[in-house]
Design a protein around this motif. Structure first.
Motif, PDB file in Angstrom:
ATOM      1  N   ASN A   1      12.379   0.882 -24.586  1.00  0.00           N
ATOM      2  CA  ASN A   1      11.230   0.308 -25.298  1.00  0.00           C
ATOM      3  C   ASN A   1      11.597  -0.181 -26.688  1.00  0.00           C
ATOM      4  O   ASN A   1      10.966   0.156 -27.691  1.00  0.00           O
ATOM      5  CB  ASN A   1      10.104   1.346 -25.395  1.00  0.00           C
ATOM      6  N   GLU A   2      12.663  -0.983 -26.744  1.00  0.00           N
ATOM      7  CA  GLU A   2      13.164  -1.466 -28.028  1.00  0.00           C
ATOM      8  C   GLU A   2      12.092  -2.238 -28.793  1.00  0.00           C
ATOM      9  O   GLU A   2      12.021  -2.170 -30.008  1.00  0.00           O
ATOM     10  CB  GLU A   2      14.381  -2.367 -27.789  1.00  0.00           C
ATOM     11  N   ALA A   3      11.265  -2.962 -28.093  1.00  0.00           N
ATOM     12  CA  ALA A   3      10.281  -3.793 -28.782  1.00  0.00           C
ATOM     13  C   ALA A   3       8.922  -3.663 -28.096  1.00  0.00           C
ATOM     14  O   ALA A   3       8.347  -4.620 -27.618  1.00  0.00           O
ATOM     15  CB  ALA A   3      10.737  -5.253 -28.783  1.00  0.00           C
ATOM     16  N   ARG A   4       8.408  -2.427 -28.018  1.00  0.00           N
ATOM     17  CA  ARG A   4       7.109  -2.194 -27.373  1.00  0.00           C
ATOM     18  C   ARG A   4       5.996  -2.757 -28.255  1.00  0.00           C
ATOM     19  O   ARG A   4       5.892  -2.411 -29.438  1.00  0.00           O
ATOM     20  CB  ARG A   4       6.893  -0.706 -27.142  1.00  0.00           C
ATOM     21  N   PRO A   5       5.148  -3.622 -27.719  1.00  0.00           N
ATOM     22  CA  PRO A   5       4.133  -4.276 -28.550  1.00  0.00           C
ATOM     23  C   PRO A   5       3.038  -3.310 -29.015  1.00  0.00           C
ATOM     24  O   PRO A   5       2.758  -2.296 -28.363  1.00  0.00           O
ATOM     25  CB  PRO A   5       3.541  -5.338 -27.625  1.00  0.00           C
ATOM     26  N   ASP A   6       2.432  -3.661 -30.117  1.00  0.00           N
ATOM     27  CA  ASP A   6       1.271  -2.945 -30.631  1.00  0.00           C
ATOM     28  C   ASP A   6       0.314  -3.999 -31.202  1.00  0.00           C
ATOM     29  O   ASP A   6       0.281  -4.252 -32.399  1.00  0.00           O
ATOM     30  CB  ASP A   6       1.692  -1.947 -31.711  1.00  0.00           C
ATOM     31  N   PHE A   7      -0.455  -4.635 -30.295  1.00  0.00           N
ATOM     32  CA  PHE A   7      -1.352  -5.712 -30.706  1.00  0.00           C
ATOM     33  C   PHE A   7      -2.573  -5.129 -31.441  1.00  0.00           C
ATOM     34  O   PHE A   7      -3.176  -4.162 -30.974  1.00  0.00           O
ATOM     35  CB  PHE A   7      -1.831  -6.517 -29.491  1.00  0.00           C
ATOM     36  N   ARG A   8      -2.911  -5.750 -32.574  1.00  0.00           N
ATOM     37  CA  ARG A   8      -4.114  -5.353 -33.321  1.00  0.00           C
ATOM     38  C   ARG A   8      -4.765  -6.623 -33.878  1.00  0.00           C
ATOM     39  O   ARG A   8      -4.150  -7.327 -34.671  1.00  0.00           O
ATOM     40  CB  ARG A   8      -3.762  -4.417 -34.480  1.00  0.00           C
ATOM     41  N   PHE A   9      -5.991  -6.897 -33.427  1.00  0.00           N
ATOM     42  CA  PHE A   9      -6.664  -8.118 -33.856  1.00  0.00           C
ATOM     43  C   PHE A   9      -7.349  -7.913 -35.208  1.00  0.00           C
ATOM     44  O   PHE A   9      -7.889  -6.845 -35.494  1.00  0.00           O
ATOM     45  CB  PHE A   9      -7.678  -8.566 -32.803  1.00  0.00           C
ATOM     46  N   HIS A  10      -7.271  -8.961 -36.031  1.00  0.00           N
ATOM     47  CA  HIS A  10      -7.864  -8.957 -37.369  1.00  0.00           C
ATOM     48  C   HIS A  10      -9.339  -9.334 -37.226  1.00  0.00           C
ATOM     49  O   HIS A  10      -9.660 -10.494 -36.956  1.00  0.00           O
ATOM     50  CB  HIS A  10      -7.118  -9.957 -38.252  1.00  0.00           C
ATOM     51  N   THR A  11     -10.230  -8.360 -37.407  1.00  0.00           N
ATOM     52  CA  THR A  11     -11.634  -8.542 -37.053  1.00  0.00           C
ATOM     53  C   THR A  11     -12.503  -8.912 -38.251  1.00  0.00           C
ATOM     54  O   THR A  11     -12.363  -8.338 -39.327  1.00  0.00           O
ATOM     55  CB  THR A  11     -12.191  -7.239 -36.437  1.00  0.00           C
ATOM     56  N   LEU A  12     -13.405  -9.870 -38.021  1.00  0.00           N
ATOM     57  CA  LEU A  12     -14.442 -10.207 -38.991  1.00  0.00           C
ATOM     58  C   LEU A  12     -15.749  -9.541 -38.566  1.00  0.00           C
ATOM     59  O   LEU A  12     -15.993  -9.343 -37.378  1.00  0.00           O
ATOM     60  CB  LEU A  12     -14.644 -11.725 -39.048  1.00  0.00           C
ATOM     61  N   PRO A  13     -16.617  -9.198 -39.518  1.00  0.00           N
ATOM     62  CA  PRO A  13     -17.892  -8.565 -39.150  1.00  0.00           C
ATOM     63  C   PRO A  13     -18.807  -9.535 -38.403  1.00  0.00           C
ATOM     64  O   PRO A  13     -18.719 -10.755 -38.571  1.00  0.00           O
ATOM     65  CB  PRO A  13     -18.484  -8.169 -40.507  1.00  0.00           C
ATOM     66  N   ALA A  14     -19.699  -8.979 -37.595  1.00  0.00           N
ATOM     67  CA  ALA A  14     -20.668  -9.797 -36.853  1.00  0.00           C
ATOM     68  C   ALA A  14     -21.819  -8.915 -36.408  1.00  0.00           C
ATOM     69  O   ALA A  14     -21.686  -7.683 -36.328  1.00  0.00           O
ATOM     70  CB  ALA A  14     -20.009 -10.450 -35.648  1.00  0.00           C
ATOM     71  N   THR A  15     -22.953  -9.543 -36.094  1.00  0.00           N
ATOM     72  CA  THR A  15     -24.118  -8.802 -35.599  1.00  0.00           C
ATOM     73  C   THR A  15     -24.174  -8.913 -34.079  1.00  0.00           C
ATOM     74  O   THR A  15     -23.349  -9.579 -33.452  1.00  0.00           O
ATOM     75  CB  THR A  15     -25.416  -9.378 -36.201  1.00  0.00           C
ATOM     76  N   SER A  16     -25.178  -8.266 -33.485  1.00  0.00           N
ATOM     77  CA  SER A  16     -25.315  -8.280 -32.022  1.00  0.00           C
ATOM     78  C   SER A  16     -26.256  -9.385 -31.543  1.00  0.00           C
ATOM     79  O   SER A  16     -26.707  -9.364 -30.403  1.00  0.00           O
ATOM     80  CB  SER A  16     -25.823  -6.923 -31.537  1.00  0.00           C
ATOM     81  N   THR A  17     -26.552 -10.356 -32.396  1.00  0.00           N
ATOM     82  CA  THR A  17     -27.408 -11.477 -31.984  1.00  0.00           C
ATOM     83  C   THR A  17     -26.643 -12.379 -31.001  1.00  0.00           C
ATOM     84  O   THR A  17     -25.455 -12.161 -30.732  1.00  0.00           O
ATOM     85  CB  THR A  17     -27.835 -12.297 -33.207  1.00  0.00           C
ATOM     86  N   ASP A  18     -27.295 -13.411 -30.500  1.00  0.00           N
ATOM     87  CA  ASP A  18     -26.646 -14.331 -29.563  1.00  0.00           C
ATOM     88  C   ASP A  18     -25.466 -15.025 -30.239  1.00  0.00           C
ATOM     89  O   ASP A  18     -25.635 -15.727 -31.242  1.00  0.00           O
ATOM     90  CB  ASP A  18     -27.648 -15.385 -29.080  1.00  0.00           C
ATOM     91  N   HIS A  19     -24.284 -14.823 -29.683  1.00  0.00           N
ATOM     92  CA  HIS A  19     -23.091 -15.460 -30.246  1.00  0.00           C
ATOM     93  C   HIS A  19     -22.801 -16.806 -29.586  1.00  0.00           C
ATOM     94  O   HIS A  19     -22.205 -17.692 -30.207  1.00  0.00           O
ATOM     95  CB  HIS A  19     -21.879 -14.531 -30.081  1.00  0.00           C
ATOM     96  N   LEU A  20     -23.160 -16.931 -28.313  1.00  0.00           N
ATOM     97  CA  LEU A  20     -22.920 -18.186 -27.591  1.00  0.00           C
ATOM     98  C   LEU A  20     -24.069 -18.437 -26.628  1.00  0.00           C
ATOM     99  O   LEU A  20     -24.399 -17.571 -25.813  1.00  0.00           O
ATOM    100  CB  LEU A  20     -21.594 -18.124 -26.817  1.00  0.00           C
ATOM    101  N   VAL A  21     -24.643 -19.614 -26.717  1.00  0.00           N
ATOM    102  CA  VAL A  21     -25.696 -20.036 -25.784  1.00  0.00           C
ATOM    103  C   VAL A  21     -25.233 -21.328 -25.111  1.00  0.00           C
ATOM    104  O   VAL A  21     -24.985 -22.331 -25.778  1.00  0.00           O
ATOM    105  CB  VAL A  21     -27.033 -20.274 -26.507  1.00  0.00           C
TER     106      VAL A  21
END
Length: 521
Positions: free
Chosen positions: A303-323
């Motif tokens: 496991n010389e280069a085992r990945p550790d993905f972590r996304f850089h998150t922006l805040p958001a609400t639970s309203t409709d994100h896509l219609v």
């Protein structure tokens, strides 16, 4: 009987050595799954077997007369041919034999005494080789791979890239070669057609080598596993799950032996250092000779280069994100029509449907790579999109991963660029290679690295797991589970999303019913 023997195989890309004195043997009837970390050399092995790549050294010997079939998704074919014509070309020799048979009947009617006897032999050959069931065989394979519903009279030029790859695979299966060589055949298939191919290959009487990162698929089709790791090729008997157990046991045993040898070497070196000039000098010299003759075990690179993905998150609400409102997508003509659905903030939604139905086209429309044909869609103002495109295309494939990341984020120090790449599983060696020379999995990790660095709260991912190895898939799966934002994912691997997806949109319903699409839990 061995069909293929590889001995003393050594090969490198620049300073990245893939194989060192590796060996492998393929016997008749063996069903071999080829596995290994991204960049280990799986596709390189297939290319060496087909003669497309010449190794630095070693011998690749095929048994004389062995018929090898290789899945080349980018092969040049006559685009004006229909699918049926192309599939029938798999039996070109039989059609030629039938033509000769017709000529012999003509000669026989003209009084040629030997023509009828030869015609009988030709007829028997055609029957034995299944000539009179060709149409049935074509329909069976075409149906299994989802081509029959497209219409076999459809010209190849009208097919999508995935559909074209299916047609090439179908012809290869119909040719029934002694050895099949398949590199990632499930990447362009949906779940239903992967299941059919798994059943077909499991019942296949001849041998094959199949490279795949779909481990459920390998479990169903493999009688052996070819593991490429640490510059060696190791062949295991049994299915994929058995291979994992055996490899873990052998690695643990090797590490125990290696540690024991290292302990003995240090103990001996210490004895030599203390006694080489004293009363026990003769004994010390003797032990030094033994030490010099010792066959030293090499340390395993685990496991010389085992990945550790972590996304850089922006805040958001639970309203409709896509219609999405009565949306039609396609190029000149609609592929999907009258789509309507809503995704709320924080939901993780998977898009499914048969290959070629338009899943990728829908995503490209949503990220405005291509215009909508009709209707529309609206993202919330607070949404910032992060997009992963499945096509491994670069503006300049001569650039290294370090240069690509540095160009995207010029404020980063070189050390930070290397650290970001290493966190995403790109080794120091691969970080300085032209990105076009990297494996599909490594290229996907570079794209994921760029995506993790972009602040977002809505991830749109198109088949991100296609080329990833087991460790990378597990890391990406964990990262998506932890991501608090919204996810819209296209993938054919149900096992990847089964435990964390909030809902599934099956866009096939838009093709069959042309009405609002429901999100199923």
């Amino acid at each position: 009987m061995s069909l293929l023997e590889i001995t003393d195989l050594t090969h490198s890309f620049a300073e990245n050595r893939l194989f060192r004195n590796a060996a492998f043997t393929l016997h008749a009837g063996e069903h071999v799954g080829v596995v290994g970390p991204n960049g280990a050399g799986k596709s390189t092995l297939i290319n060496i077997c087909t003669g497309q790549m010449i190794p630095d050294s070693g011998r690749i010997i095929w048994q004389p007369g062995v018929k090898v079939g290789y899945l080349d998704q980018y092969a040049r074919i006559d685009r004006d041919m229909t699918m049926e014509e192309f599939l029938k070309s798999a039996f070109a020799d039989l059609y030629q034999l039938e033509e000769k048979l017709g000529g012999l009947y003509d000669k026989a009617s003209d009084g040629d005494p030997g023509a009828l006897e030869l015609a009988a032999k030709y007829h028997e050959q055609l029957e034995q080789r299944g000539f009179y069931s060709i149409d049935t065989r074509i329909r069976q394979v075409a149906s299994g791979l989802g081509l029959l519903s497209l219409g076999l009279g459809r010209p190849i030029r009208t097919l999508s890239g995935g559909q074209r790859a299916k047609v090439i695979l179908a012809k290869l299966l119909l040719q029934n070669p002694d050895v099949l060589l398949l590199d990632e055949p499930t990447n362009f298939l949906d779940a239903e057609h992967i299941a059919w191919l798994a059943g077909y290959l499991a019942a296949f009487k001849n041998a094959f080598l199949v490279v795949s990162h779909d481990f459920a698929f390998l479990e169903k089709i493999s009688t052996h596993i070819c593991d490429i790791d640490n510059q060696k090729i190791t062949k295991y008997h049994g299915a994929y799950s058995e291979f994992l157990k055996k490899k873990t046991f052998l690695q643990e045993d090797y590490i125990r032996q290696y540690n024991a040898q290292q302990k003995e070497i240090k103990k001996t070196e210490e004895f030599i250092r203390r006694n080489i000039a004293g009363r026990k000098t003769r004994m010390a010299k003797g032990r030094r000779k033994l030490l010099n003759r010792m066959e030293r075990m090499e340390a395993l690179q685990l496991n010389e280069a085992r990945p550790d993905f972590r996304f850089h998150t922006l805040p958001a609400t639970s309203t409709d994100h896509l219609v999405v409102d009565h949306l039609s997508v396609g190029y000149r003509h609609p592929i999907l029509s009258d789509l309507a659905f809503t995704i709320k903030g924080g939901q993780k939604i998977v898009i499914t449907g048969f290959n070629g139905v338009g899943k990728s086209t829908l995503l490209k429309t949503l990220v405005t790579q291509i215009p909508a044909l009709k209707g529309g869609f609206t993202f919330s103002r607070q949404v910032t999109i992060g997009y992963f495109e499945q096509d491994l295309v670069w503006e300049d494939d001569e650039l290294t991963p370090i240069q690509i990341v540095a160009d995207a984020w010029p404020s980063l120090e070189p050390r930070d660029v290397r650290q970001r790449l290493a966190r995403c599983g790109i080794s120091s060696k691969h970080a300085v290679q032209p990105v076009g020379t990297l494996s599909g999995g490594e290229q996907a990790k570079v794209k994921l690295c760029l995506l993790t660095m972009k602040p977002c709260n809505f991830l749109i991912l198109d088949e991100p797991t296609n080329h990833l190895d087991r460790a990378a898939k597990e890391s990406l799966q964990a990262a998506l589970c932890e991501f608090p934002g919204t996810v819209l994912l296209v993938t054919h691997e149900e096992a990847f999303y089964r435990d964390w997806a909030d809902g599934i949109i099956n866009v096939e319903n838009a093709v069959t019913h042309s009405k609002q699409i429901s999100i199923k839990r």
